[in-house]
Design a protein around this motif. Structure first.
Motif, PDB file in Angstrom:
ATOM      1  N   SER A   1      53.109  31.785  46.830  1.00 46.84           N
ATOM      2  CA  SER A   1      51.778  31.890  47.615  1.00 46.84           C
ATOM      3  C   SER A   1      51.804  30.804  48.531  1.00 46.84           C
ATOM      4  N   CYS A   2      51.688  29.523  47.957  1.00 47.78           N
ATOM      5  CA  CYS A   2      51.340  28.393  48.659  1.00 47.78           C
ATOM      6  C   CYS A   2      52.399  27.903  49.611  1.00 47.78           C
ATOM      7  N   PHE A   3      53.632  28.442  49.473  1.00 48.79           N
ATOM      8  CA  PHE A   3      54.732  28.055  50.455  1.00 48.79           C
ATOM      9  C   PHE A   3      54.338  28.983  51.646  1.00 48.79           C
ATOM     10  N   THR A   4      54.196  30.157  51.394  1.00 47.76           N
ATOM     11  CA  THR A   4      53.855  31.371  52.480  1.00 47.76           C
ATOM     12  C   THR A   4      52.631  30.929  53.372  1.00 47.76           C
ATOM     13  N   GLN A   5      51.594  30.317  52.767  1.00 42.05           N
ATOM     14  CA  GLN A   5      50.328  29.866  53.514  1.00 42.05           C
ATOM     15  C   GLN A   5      50.809  28.732  54.150  1.00 42.05           C
ATOM     16  N   MET A   6      51.480  27.862  53.646  1.00 44.19           N
ATOM     17  CA  MET A   6      51.384  26.686  54.306  1.00 44.19           C
ATOM     18  C   MET A   6      52.626  27.020  55.655  1.00 44.19           C
ATOM     19  N   TYR A   7      53.696  27.565  55.098  1.00 39.94           N
ATOM     20  CA  TYR A   7      54.581  27.913  56.294  1.00 39.94           C
ATOM     21  C   TYR A   7      53.948  28.507  57.469  1.00 39.94           C
ATOM     22  N   PHE A   8      53.408  29.772  57.249  1.00 40.01           N
ATOM     23  CA  PHE A   8      52.657  30.060  58.660  1.00 40.01           C
ATOM     24  C   PHE A   8      51.618  29.258  59.050  1.00 40.01           C
ATOM     25  N   PHE A   9      50.885  28.778  58.359  1.00 40.07           N
ATOM     26  CA  PHE A   9      49.775  27.679  58.748  1.00 40.07           C
ATOM     27  C   PHE A   9      50.567  26.916  59.885  1.00 40.07           C
ATOM     28  N   ALA A  10      51.562  26.319  59.438  1.00 39.37           N
ATOM     29  CA  ALA A  10      52.314  25.135  60.251  1.00 39.37           C
ATOM     30  C   ALA A  10      53.172  25.842  61.396  1.00 39.37           C
ATOM     31  N   LEU A  11      53.650  27.036  61.070  1.00 44.71           N
ATOM     32  CA  LEU A  11      54.414  27.937  62.352  1.00 44.71           C
ATOM     33  C   LEU A  11      53.469  27.833  63.441  1.00 44.71           C
ATOM     34  N   PHE A  12      52.322  28.793  63.229  1.00 48.67           N
ATOM     35  CA  PHE A  12      51.403  28.897  64.167  1.00 48.67           C
ATOM     36  C   PHE A  12      50.749  27.679  64.954  1.00 48.67           C
ATOM     37  N   GLY A  13      50.687  26.799  63.989  1.00 48.90           N
ATOM     38  CA  GLY A  13      50.128  25.293  64.622  1.00 48.90           C
ATOM     39  C   GLY A  13      51.161  24.732  65.528  1.00 48.90           C
ATOM     40  N   ILE A  14      52.381  24.817  65.074  1.00 46.09           N
ATOM     41  CA  ILE A  14      53.289  23.983  66.181  1.00 46.09           C
ATOM     42  C   ILE A  14      53.649  24.886  67.340  1.00 46.09           C
ATOM     43  N   THR A  15      53.515  26.294  67.156  1.00 49.79           N
ATOM     44  CA  THR A  15      53.718  27.210  68.223  1.00 49.79           C
ATOM     45  C   THR A  15      52.298  27.012  69.231  1.00 49.79           C
ATOM     46  N   GLU A  16      51.246  26.787  68.638  1.00 45.51           N
ATOM     47  CA  GLU A  16      50.022  26.762  69.418  1.00 45.51           C
ATOM     48  C   GLU A  16      50.121  25.508  70.511  1.00 45.51           C
ATOM     49  N   CYS A  17      50.777  24.294  69.758  1.00 48.38           N
ATOM     50  CA  CYS A  17      50.949  23.013  70.451  1.00 48.38           C
ATOM     51  C   CYS A  17      52.027  23.455  71.752  1.00 48.38           C
ATOM     52  N   PHE A  18      53.043  24.200  71.696  1.00 53.27           N
ATOM     53  CA  PHE A  18      53.673  24.624  72.657  1.00 53.27           C
ATOM     54  C   PHE A  18      53.210  25.370  73.665  1.00 53.27           C
ATOM     55  N   LEU A  19      52.212  26.550  73.351  1.00 53.19           N
ATOM     56  CA  LEU A  19      51.660  27.167  74.003  1.00 53.19           C
ATOM     57  C   LEU A  19      50.672  26.465  75.118  1.00 53.19           C
ATOM     58  N   LEU A  20      49.963  25.553  74.344  1.00 56.12           N
ATOM     59  CA  LEU A  20      49.038  24.850  75.150  1.00 56.12           C
ATOM     60  C   LEU A  20      49.676  24.008  76.185  1.00 56.12           C
ATOM     61  N   LYS A  21      50.873  23.559  75.718  1.00 59.36           N
ATOM     62  CA  LYS A  21      51.669  22.963  77.154  1.00 59.36           C
ATOM     63  C   LYS A  21      52.099  23.729  78.033  1.00 59.36           C
ATOM     64  N   VAL A  22      52.476  25.139  77.715  1.00 58.15           N
ATOM     65  CA  VAL A  22      52.915  25.932  78.668  1.00 58.15           C
ATOM     66  C   VAL A  22      51.529  26.583  79.594  1.00 58.15           C
ATOM     67  N   MET A  23      50.507  26.344  79.075  1.00 53.61           N
ATOM     68  CA  MET A  23      49.417  26.778  79.920  1.00 53.61           C
ATOM     69  C   MET A  23      49.071  25.661  80.834  1.00 53.61           C
ATOM     70  N   ALA A  24      49.483  24.363  80.510  1.00 49.48           N
ATOM     71  CA  ALA A  24      49.148  23.357  81.291  1.00 49.48           C
ATOM     72  C   ALA A  24      50.319  23.347  82.298  1.00 49.48           C
ATOM     73  N   TYR A  25      51.520  23.851  82.215  1.00 47.18           N
ATOM     74  CA  TYR A  25      52.484  23.600  83.358  1.00 47.18           C
ATOM     75  C   TYR A  25      52.073  24.983  84.137  1.00 47.18           C
ATOM     76  N   ASP A  26      51.521  25.930  83.512  1.00 43.71           N
ATOM     77  CA  ASP A  26      51.002  26.853  84.487  1.00 43.71           C
ATOM     78  C   ASP A  26      50.001  26.462  85.422  1.00 43.71           C
ATOM     79  N   CYS A  27      49.200  25.581  84.837  1.00 41.60           N
ATOM     80  CA  CYS A  27      47.997  25.125  85.879  1.00 41.60           C
ATOM     81  C   CYS A  27      48.852  24.250  86.703  1.00 41.60           C
ATOM     82  N   TYR A  28      49.847  23.385  86.466  1.00 43.06           N
ATOM     83  CA  TYR A  28      50.377  22.385  87.370  1.00 43.06           C
ATOM     84  C   TYR A  28      51.036  23.190  88.206  1.00 43.06           C
ATOM     85  N   ALA A  29      51.953  24.345  87.981  1.00 44.70           N
ATOM     86  CA  ALA A  29      52.755  25.003  89.007  1.00 44.70           C
ATOM     87  C   ALA A  29      51.672  25.942  89.931  1.00 44.70           C
ATOM     88  N   THR A  30      50.523  26.250  89.774  1.00 41.77           N
ATOM     89  CA  THR A  30      49.635  26.858  90.469  1.00 41.77           C
ATOM     90  C   THR A  30      49.188  26.000  91.530  1.00 41.77           C
TER      91      THR A  30
END
Length: 260
Positions: free
Chosen positions: A44-73
């Protein structure tokens, strides 16, 4: 051609995915009553930490993608449809989740292959990376190096790239746009920039602090900030730039608090 007519509502088109990541990360960080997480329930602890970190790392990339979207626009308006085509958007989205999956899988396995023979109660309200590492009964050098790499590669680097994108946006706007256009651009990008500063600021403080500065209360407050407070305010921050939403809020405020 008005330079800023092309910077419409498209910047932040990845906001929905960003909000979804924040919401899911918020759900995975919930606590069960007054019980603290325990390594006795290792899966249970592994599952919680795994998905917590997974979506945290993914959100970092998505925020960069959004910044690139603003830059391209704003910086390349005539090439925007080519730079941010549907295929490109889907590729960036898939790459964000793929990088999060690969990185988090390796990192989580490195942590949970360590022996935990001592106290198994985590002094935290969720199975976060640093609280789990502190319970290991052997040297945590491997886990700490992995945490430093993840923090540098997926928090510091995206943050610096986002700031570079906004630096280019600022230089382009000040060099071309009128004062009215500047206000339009800044109102478009301000919501994303505000979320970036909140999210990355709290993440950098939480994961880059020296070990001597660690206190349980401070650690829990920082974690609460970027797992609950920021995702809770994300919908409000992103929708306040929408004229229909702000108009509806004004009418609602006038209806209930305005003069009769």
């Amino acid at each position: 051609m008005d330079f800023l007519d092309l910077s419409q509502e498209r910047p932040g088109s990845s906001a929905l995915w960003d909000l979804a990541c924040g919401a899911f990360k918020n759900l995975t960080s919930g606590r069960d009553g007054d019980k603290r997480p325990s390594l006795a329930a290792l899966p249970s602890c592994f599952t919680q930490m795994y998905f917590f970190a997974l979506f945290g790392i993914t959100e970092c990339f998505l925020l960069k993608v959004m910044a690139y979207d603003c830059y391209a626009t704003i910086c390349w308006p005539l090439y925007y449809t080519t730079l941010m085509s549907r295929g490109t958007c889907l590729s960036l989205l898939g790459a964000s989740y793929l990088m999060g999956f690969i990185t988090d899988t390796i990192h989580s396995l490195c942590i949970f292959t360590l022996p935990f023979n001592g106290a198994n109660t985590i002094h935290h309200f969720l199975c976060d990376i640093l609280p789990v590492l502190r319970l290991a009964s052997v040297s945590t050098f491997r886990g700490e190096v992995g945490n430093l790499f993840v923090t540098t590669a997926f928090i510091i680097t995206p943050f610096l790239l986002i700031m570079a994108s906004y630096g280019c946006i600022l230089a382009t706007v000040l060099g071309v746009a009128t004062s009215q256009g500047c206000r339009k651009v800044f109102s478009t990008c301000s919501s994303h920039l505000f979320v970036v500063l909140l999210f990355f600021g709290s993440g950098i403080i939480a994961y880059m602090r020296p070990g001597t500065d660690y206190t349980q209360d401070t650690d829990q407050i920082l974690t609460l900030f970027y797992t609950v407070i920021i995702p809770m305010f994300n919908p409000l921050i992103y929708t306040l730039r929408n004229k229909k939403v702000t108009g509806a809020m004004r009418r609602l405020m006038k209806r209930y608090f305005g003069s009769p």
